[in-house]
Write a protein that holds these residues in place. Structure first.
Motif, short mmCIF file in Angstrom:
data_model
loop_
_atom_site.label_atom_id
_atom_site.label_comp_id
_atom_site.label_asym_id
_atom_site.label_seq_id
_atom_site.Cartn_x
_atom_site.Cartn_y
_atom_site.Cartn_z
N UNK A 23 0.83 -1.21 0.00
CA UNK A 23 0.00 0.00 0.00
C UNK A 23 0.86 1.26 0.00
N UNK A 24 1.96 1.23 0.78
CA UNK A 24 2.87 2.38 0.83
C UNK A 24 3.54 2.60 -0.52
N UNK A 25 3.92 1.50 -1.20
CA UNK A 25 4.52 1.61 -2.52
C UNK A 25 3.53 2.21 -3.51
N UNK A 26 2.29 1.80 -3.40
CA UNK A 26 1.25 2.33 -4.30
C UNK A 26 1.07 3.83 -4.09
N UNK A 27 1.05 4.25 -2.82
CA UNK A 27 0.88 5.69 -2.53
C UNK A 27 2.06 6.49 -3.06
N UNK A 28 3.29 5.97 -2.82
CA UNK A 28 4.47 6.70 -3.28
C UNK A 28 4.58 6.72 -4.80
N UNK A 61 1.89 6.28 -7.15
CA UNK A 61 0.76 6.86 -7.87
C UNK A 61 0.13 8.04 -7.14
N UNK A 62 0.67 8.44 -6.03
CA UNK A 62 0.10 9.57 -5.30
C UNK A 62 -0.82 9.10 -4.19
N UNK A 63 -1.33 10.07 -3.47
CA UNK A 63 -2.17 9.74 -2.32
C UNK A 63 -3.52 9.19 -2.78
N UNK A 64 -4.20 8.57 -1.84
CA UNK A 64 -5.52 8.06 -2.13
C UNK A 64 -6.47 9.21 -2.44
N UNK A 65 -7.41 8.97 -3.31
CA UNK A 65 -8.38 10.00 -3.65
C UNK A 65 -9.25 10.29 -2.44
N UNK A 66 -9.40 11.58 -2.17
CA UNK A 66 -10.25 11.99 -1.06
C UNK A 66 -11.08 13.18 -1.52
N UNK A 67 -12.31 13.25 -1.15
CA UNK A 67 -13.14 14.38 -1.58
C UNK A 67 -12.68 15.69 -0.93
N UNK A 68 -12.77 16.77 -1.71
CA UNK A 68 -12.39 18.10 -1.22
C UNK A 68 -13.60 19.00 -1.28
N UNK A 69 -13.94 19.60 -0.17
CA UNK A 69 -15.10 20.48 -0.09
C UNK A 69 -14.67 21.87 0.33
N UNK A 70 -15.15 22.88 -0.37
CA UNK A 70 -14.85 24.28 -0.01
C UNK A 70 -15.69 24.66 1.19
N UNK A 71 -15.00 25.12 2.21
CA UNK A 71 -15.68 25.49 3.45
C UNK A 71 -15.75 27.00 3.62
N UNK A 72 -14.62 27.70 3.36
CA UNK A 72 -14.57 29.14 3.55
C UNK A 72 -13.86 29.79 2.36
N UNK A 73 -14.20 31.04 2.09
CA UNK A 73 -13.50 31.88 1.12
C UNK A 73 -12.87 33.04 1.85
N UNK A 74 -11.58 33.31 1.55
CA UNK A 74 -10.89 34.44 2.16
C UNK A 74 -10.34 35.33 1.04
#
Length: 205
Positions: free
Chosen positions: A11-16, A18-31
């Motif tokens: 799993x560590x080899x895969x992360x290194x 191909x990159x990190x696991x896909x995770x959803x990104x949600x906009x919370x605040x605008x500055x």
């Protein structure tokens, strides 16, 4: 267990690889950061340039009279040429750029003072106006050239070995040196020649 260690390693080899696991990104605040601090600094720089220019213009008018008017026209043309070249190359005028313009205005004033003093010396020696202008410019040229070429060398070094604000300062400085040499040595000489051709026989400097 060895099997779990192997799975974790894979799993560590895969992360290194191909990159990190896909995770959803949600906009919370605008500055938003306003440009008020930078704007105040630029305004202060513009104010300093305007106040300094006004003082120089008044001094040249009082001390050199007609020759001061010619010098002030050269200073105005100098600034206009610098801004025109910056606009032509789509360059941003930053605070270091303003400092470069102020420095080149000072150098242009210095060049005009040297030229006017040389003309004054020739007039005091009894030369006719046309001869005094010709000799004065001839004697002042190398002094003005040496002063500008020395500053230009420093500008070339800054241009090649610096980045950021110093690089912008060097660009404006080099442009200003070329413009100040043109306005102080060529432009003012043409105006004096035109005035003499139109009947000017006396120049109080």
């Amino acid at each position: 267990p060895p099997q779990e260690v192997l799975q974790d390693s894979q799993a560590l080899v895969t992360v290194l690889t191909h990159g990190a696991y896909k995770a959803p990104v949600h906009k919370v605040h605008d500055y938003e950061v306003g440009p008020s601090l930078g704007e105040d600094t630029v305004n202060a720089g513009v104010l300093a340039m305007m106040v300094g220019s006004i003082i120089v213009v008044v001094f040249m008018l009082i001390y050199y009279r007609l020759a001061g008017i010619v010098a002030n026209l050269a200073l105005l043309l100098n600034v206009v040429l610098i801004l025109a070249i910056l606009i032509a190359f789509n360059a941003a005028l930053t605070l270091p750029g303003l400092a470069g313009i102020i420095l080149t205005v000072g150098m242009a004033v210095d060049a005009n003072v040297i030229i006017n003093e040389r003309i004054r010396e020739e007039l005091r020696a009894g030369r006719a106006l046309r001869a005094a202008i010709q000799t004065g410019y001839a004697r002042a040229f190398w002094t003005v050239f040496d002063a500008n070429i020395t500053t230009a060398l420093a500008g070339v070094i800054l241009l090649n070995y610096t980045t950021g604000p110093l690089h912008g300062f060097a660009v404006t400085l080099l442009i200003g040196i070329v413009c100040s040499m043109f306005t102080a040595v060529y432009f003012t000489r043409r105006i004096f020649d035109m005035l003499v051709d139109r009947g000017l026989t006396e120049l109080k400097v």
